[in-house]
Design an enzyme around this catalytic site. Structure first.
Site, PDB file in Angstrom:
ATOM      1  N   ASP A  15     -46.843   0.038  21.809  1.00  0.00           N
ATOM      2  CA  ASP A  15     -47.374  -0.197  23.156  1.00  0.00           C
ATOM      3  C   ASP A  15     -46.871  -1.518  23.753  1.00  0.00           C
ATOM      4  OD1 ASP A  15     -50.502   0.862  21.750  1.00  0.00           O
ATOM      5  OD2 ASP A  15     -48.933   2.101  22.626  1.00  0.00           O
ATOM      6  N   GLU A 174     -51.333   8.340  30.512  1.00  0.00           N
ATOM      7  CA  GLU A 174     -51.860   7.032  30.077  1.00  0.00           C
ATOM      8  C   GLU A 174     -50.770   5.968  30.211  1.00  0.00           C
ATOM      9  OE1 GLU A 174     -52.991   8.021  26.091  1.00  0.00           O
ATOM     10  OE2 GLU A 174     -50.950   8.396  25.456  1.00  0.00           O
TER      11      GLU A 174
HETATM   12  C1  6LW Z   1     -52.640   3.489  23.434  1.00  0.00           C
HETATM   13  C2  6LW Z   1     -52.403   4.725  24.231  1.00  0.00           C
HETATM   14  C3  6LW Z   1     -52.122   5.715  23.154  1.00  0.00           C
HETATM   15  O1  6LW Z   1     -53.568   2.644  24.035  1.00  0.00           O
HETATM   16  O2  6LW Z   1     -52.478   5.240  21.950  1.00  0.00           O
HETATM   17  O3  6LW Z   1     -51.699   7.767  22.339  1.00  0.00           O
HETATM   18  C4  6LW Z   1     -53.190   4.045  22.142  1.00  0.00           C
HETATM   19  N1  6LW Z   1     -51.652   6.849  23.326  1.00  0.00           N
HETATM   20  O4  6LW Z   1     -51.350   4.619  25.145  1.00  0.00           O
HETATM   21  C5  6LW Z   1     -52.992   3.143  20.988  1.00  0.00           C
HETATM   22  O5  6LW Z   1     -51.631   2.898  20.773  1.00  0.00           O
END
Ligand code: 6LW
Length: 531
Positions: A15, A174
């Site tokens: 991330d 996301e």
């Molecule tokens: C992150 C999100 C995700 O905040 O996993 O699966 C979380 N997507 O973008 C942790 O890396």
């Protein structure tokens, strides 16, 4: 154009978010249940990154007591405005979204400024006197990206959340980032989930609230169809313009073990140059598929990378790069002239708050070794070297006491299976060294009390991989030292170094999963508890 190698920040560094100040680049990644939280890396060429600090360095900023495995701190965003650095993130197990800020990126960051929004992957845009906050949001059961205006000093949200996109149709929209580039607002998000279907999509509008139009060649980055690529699951990106007007993207990806859909090094940080097509849309490499060996107009020449880490524990404070599982119980750690003293309580290495310190494993082929001196080793106490994923997945070679004898043992813990796969009785001793050699098949453990390393046993690398964990996890394997069950020990050195991929363990053939028996006069009776 310069050649460079991906990943640019290997090992569990997921991330990534990046910002440029002058000719300096700063990058942060998620940290979950590990302390300190949110590592800050610095670079001038986007390829060589130095771990310089952490945003979250005290319990007020980073309460982890309730953090589940892969809970705690999810994705961060770093931004710079008017002389201040801001880092916004989510503590999914304690308080939710918050930001911290500082005028000294290498110094102490502020106390948390909490933000009343339920969602993850928060991001900020400072634009024409306003501050926009975006994050995931669930509206009427539908996942999308919400936008607010806010005061970053107080965390106050001035507006009601407005959903600005539901994405291009991939699951889990996301990781939003909003950019004002030229006369357009670009909204870049991740979709598809952070596994093998991961992808990065981008949209643009004339104003931050939309309506947003999708890029015609979305996803701009994805390895979901890149069969056979040694890189998978690319996504969760951030972009930055360098001082020469060239654009770059940092993002996460994984490097599965050969012939397997398993990865033990965690989601790592990768880099790719971004070009803009005639319609003003970003283009990444070959239809969004990147490689380990890359070319790009780096802002400064890249230097060769040799991954190594060592500590003689002469410093009073722990060196950058050491981590503890959840908030450290500080009285369990003491600095001495000899080295680092660990004072274990009743806890074991499988507990939520083990006594020990860990470094990220940043290469498939790596060796780590440590030397320790026993101060007190009560019955069943353990001290040694571990390859650690989380409380349910770890291997450790250790010294212990059973009845009036001492022994070196190797334990493997995977799910609810805990196996002692080796135990060798030793004559009384004060110091001992442990070594682990990792490759894509095994973690092979050794010990020595004299000159030669003696193989104790091994555990499959596959046992410490994200895909194999019982619940969804987001981290990677660490290597480190620990003490358990009232052990009192002084660690005098720790070294880790990357090995050539064709490394063979010199002079110590890999025997099958049984320890080499030691029929040496230096050792007491035959080993016990052998399988
Ligand atoms: C992150 C999100 C995700 O905040 O996993 O699966 C979380 N997507 O973008 C942790 O890396």
């Amino acid at each position: 154009m310069q050649q460079y190698k991906n990943p640019v920040i290997p090992g569990y560094n997921p991330d990534p978010s990046i910002v440029r100040v002058g000719e300096d680049f700063y990058l942060v990644t998620s940290s979950f249940e590990f302390f300190p939280g949110v590592p800050i890396y610095h670079s001038k060429n986007l390829v060589n990154w130095e771990l310089i600090n952490h945003c979250l360095t005290d319990e007020q900023q980073l309460p982890l007591a309730k953090a589940r495995n892969s809970g705690g701190i999810f994705a961060p965003t770093i931004r710079y405005h008017d002389g201040l650095f801001y880092m916004i993130t989510t503590n999914v197990d304690n308080g939710g979204n918050f930001l911290v800020y500082t005028d000294d990126v290498r110094g102490k960051w502020s106390a948390p400024v909490w933000i009343k929004h339920k969602g993850i992957d928060p991001s900020l845009l400072f634009d024409q006197g306003k501050v926009y906050f975006c994050s995931t949001s669930l509206q009427d059961g539908k996942a999308g990206i919400a936008l607010y205006e806010m005061n970053p000093q107080t965390g106050q949200l001035f507006t009601q959340p407005q959903i600005i996109t539901y994405g291009s149709g991939g699951k889990y929209p996301e990781a939003p980032h909003l950019y004002h580039i030229g006369d357009k607002y670009y909204l870049m998000i991740a979709e598809g989930g952070t596994e093998y279907g991961h992808m990065e999509t981008i949209f643009r509008a004339d104003n931050p609230y939309g309506p947003f139009k999708a890029c015609p060649h979305n996803p701009i980055l994805s390895h979901r169809s890149a069969m056979g690529s040694p890189i998978q699951a690319t996504g969760h990106a951030d972009i930055v313009e360098d001082q020469n007007g060239n654009w770059w993207m940092v993002f996460l990806g994984i490097r599965p073990l050969e012939h397997a859909m398993l990865h033990n090094l965690g989601r790592e940080t990768f880099l790719a140059p971004v070009t803009w097509n005639s319609e003003g849309w970003p283009v990444i490499e070959d239809a969004g598929v990147i490689k380990l060996d890359m070319n790009g107009p780096l802002p400064q020449p890249a230097l060769p990378v040799a991954l190594s880490f060592e500590d003689d524990f002469s410093s009073v404070v722990l060196k950058q790069g050491w981590y503890q599982v959840r908030n450290p119980v500080t009285h369990r750690y003491q600095h001495s002239d000899m080295g680092l003293i660990l004072i274990a309580g009743d806890e074991t290495i499988s507990d939520k708050n083990p006594t020990g310190i860990l470094i990220r494993q940043q290469a498939f082929n790596i060796s780590a070794q440590t030397e320790l001196s026993i101060i007190d080793l009560p019955e069943s106490a353990k001290v040694g070297l571990t390859a650690y994923y989380n409380t349910d997945y770890h291997y450790e070679a250790y010294l212990t006491r059973c009845e009036d004898k001492i022994a070196v043992c190797l334990d493997l813990t995977v799910h609810s299976i805990q196996a002692q796969v080796a135990c060798v009785l030793l004559s009384p001793l004060k110091t001992i060294s442990f070594k682990v050699v990792a490759d894509q098949r095994y973690y092979t453990f050794y010990f020595r009390t004299e000159q030669d390393w003696i193989q104790l046993g091994k555990g499959s690398t596959a046992g410490l991989c994200t895909e194999g964990t019982q619940t969804m996890t987001f981290t990677g394997t660490f290597l480190g030292i620990f003490a358990a069950q009232k052990a009192l020990v002084c660690f005098t050195s720790f070294q880790a170094k990357q090995l050539p991929t064709d490394y063979h363990i010199a002079g110590l053939p890999l025997t099958e999963n049984k320890p080499k028996l030691i029929q040496d006069e230096n050792y007491a009776d035959a080993p016990v508890n052998l399988p």
